[in-house]
Design an enzyme around this catalytic site. Structure first.
Site, PDB file in Angstrom:
ATOM      1  N   SER A  99      45.838  43.529  34.819  1.00 57.67           N
ATOM      2  CA  SER A  99      44.605  42.744  34.304  1.00 57.67           C
ATOM      3  C   SER A  99      44.839  42.023  33.105  1.00 57.67           C
ATOM      4  CB  SER A  99      42.606  43.119  34.599  1.00 57.67           C
ATOM      5  OG  SER A  99      42.702  43.920  34.326  1.00 57.67           O
ATOM      6  N   LYS A 103      39.546  35.567  42.339  1.00 56.87           N
ATOM      7  CA  LYS A 103      40.054  35.068  41.650  1.00 56.87           C
ATOM      8  C   LYS A 103      40.766  34.629  41.741  1.00 56.87           C
ATOM      9  CE  LYS A 103      38.891  39.086  38.553  1.00 56.87           C
ATOM     10  NZ  LYS A 103      39.496  40.488  38.529  1.00 56.87           N
ATOM     11  N   HIS A 136      44.490  40.553  40.741  1.00 61.39           N
ATOM     12  CA  HIS A 136      45.602  39.662  39.937  1.00 61.39           C
ATOM     13  C   HIS A 136      46.517  39.423  40.860  1.00 61.39           C
ATOM     14  CE1 HIS A 136      42.464  38.679  36.688  1.00 61.39           C
ATOM     15  NE2 HIS A 136      42.629  40.285  37.122  1.00 61.39           N
TER      16      HIS A 136
END
Ligand SMILES: *Cc1c(COP(=O)(O)O)cnc(C)c1O
Length: 394
Positions: free
Chosen positions: A182, A241, A210
């Site tokens: 990250s 996200k 991610h």
């Protein structure tokens, strides 16, 4: 009492390690408005596909509020399992091509509930040095023996595996890592990790926070892209996200999910997430699995490539590597320097966060730049121009 923490805060401030909340007075997007109504170009968010304010997600959430109300009322096992949660879990399992899925109220809660469900005292957890705090905290909470291997260091991991086999024979060994790290934006060597975990009979947990929405066809993540989905025992991710909503998930076998439902404390002892966030996440999964979702993901990669082309070399760790994700760290080292640079960038109209200890190691402070599909090429050009100028003077 009043001044009990004042000294602690002062000490943090003296080391440039104090943190403060910044008010955003708009929705997430490539531009955000801060407290004083000034608009900044936003290079700080993990909303990689621009779904956090996407009409189809907003509509899905609104429809779910109209049908199911706002609160879930109880934990999932009591009466909080409303249809949107189950629809989302079915869609997630299908999208990730696993037998089953389970959602938590956050990615953090998913890690914290899952690791102690997989391993206990006298089992062993092997963690990559750069693993996210949620994975570290979950591992600590499990009571298992904890060993950290240097970042992506396969040989060290191998020797830890040999050690675990020798010292804890017959006990479970769990390898925990991330597909995309990250704060650094690089990837784990997943195929090699799978090879190791098979050779030693260990379990592998992969945090795709991610990577989902970013990597692999239809954004299925790194395990799918590397064609090793079957070998990754526990596929973790977040809905907050690239998927633009909120919540965490675990995908895996039916028995794993049943075990989690029975044992994961952050799942059992917490009220179910609002049905509307599940409905929004479901709309995001449907979008990603569709041709227009894939188009959005490819647009993100165009932006990533542009950023990579334009960002000064020093901005990419001084190495000439191909971009592996939407995260570009500009590592400056000193905490105060990172804060000063973030302030200068903000005065020029860019929101780029300074990331410091303990999120990253001491003396490894950085500006963490994230690109999204919704950035205009011109916005990326402007940022890179500013960084080029600044990197010449630090
Ligand atoms: C953000 C993040 C999490 C936590 O997910 P949330 O849904 O934000 O709680 C877990 N792991 C990694 C690697 C992350 O970056």
């Amino acid at each position: 009492m009043k001044d009990l923490f004042a000294k602690d805060m002062e000490a943090l401030h003296a080391r440039s390690l104090d943190r403060h909340l910044r008010e955003i007075t708009s929705a997430q997007g490539p531009e955000v408005e801060i407290g004083d109504r000034r608009s900044l170009i936003n290079f700080s968010s993990n909303d990689y596909l621009g779904l956090a304010n996407e009409p189809r997600l907003r509509d899905a959430a609104t429809a779910a509020i109209n049908e199911f109300g706002v609160g879930a009322g109880a934990s999932r096992l009591i009466s909080g399992t409303q249809s949107p949660h189950l629809s989302l879990e079915r869609a997630l399992a299908q999208w990730k091509q696993t037998e089953a899925a389970l959602c938590f109220s956050s990615g953090y809660a998913a890690a914290l509930g899952t690791i102690p469900t997989l391993v206990a005292k006298n089992d062993v957890v092997l963690l990559d040095k750069l693993c996210h705090a949620s994975l570290i905290d979950g591992a600590k909470l499990s009571g298992a023996v904890l060993r950290v291997f240097p970042h992506n260091h396969l040989r060290k991991l191998e020797s830890h595996l040999e050690w675990a086999q020798r010292e804890y024979p017959g006990h479970r060994v769990l390898i925990v890592t991330e597909s995309v790290f990250s704060m650094d934006g690089d990837r784990a060597p997943l195929r090699e990790l799978v090879e190791l975990k098979k050779r030693f009979g260990a379990l592998l947990m992969l945090d795709e926070a991610h990577a989902v929405g970013v990597i692999g066809s239809n954004g299925r993540g790194l395990a799918a892209a590397e064609n090793v989905s079957e070998e990754v025992d526990v596929q973790m991710g977040t809905l907050s996200k690239a998927l633009g909503s909120s919540g965490g998930y675990i995908c895996g076998s039916r028995t794993l999910i049943d075990w989690l439902i029975n044992r994961a404390r952050s799942f059992i002892y917490s009220t179910a997430p609002p049905p509307a966030t599940a409905a929004a996440a479901l709309a995001a999964v449907d979008f990603l699995a569709s041709p227009s979702g894939e188009e959005r993901r490819l647009l993100l990669w165009e932006r990533i490539k542009l950023m990579q082309q334009l960002l000064p070399r020093a901005g990419a760790k001084g190495e000439d590597i191909t971009a592996r994700s939407a995260i570009f760290p500009w590592i400056v080292g000193d905490e105060k320097t990172a804060l000063d640079l973030a302030a200068v960038l903000q005065s020029e109209g860019f929101l780029v966060p300074a990331v410091r200890y303990p999120t990253v190691a001491k003396g490894a402070a950085r500006l963490r730049i994230t690109v999204t599909a919704t950035h205009k090429a011109a916005q990326i050009r402007e940022l890179c121009k500013a960084i080029k100028r600044l990197s010449a003077i630090v």
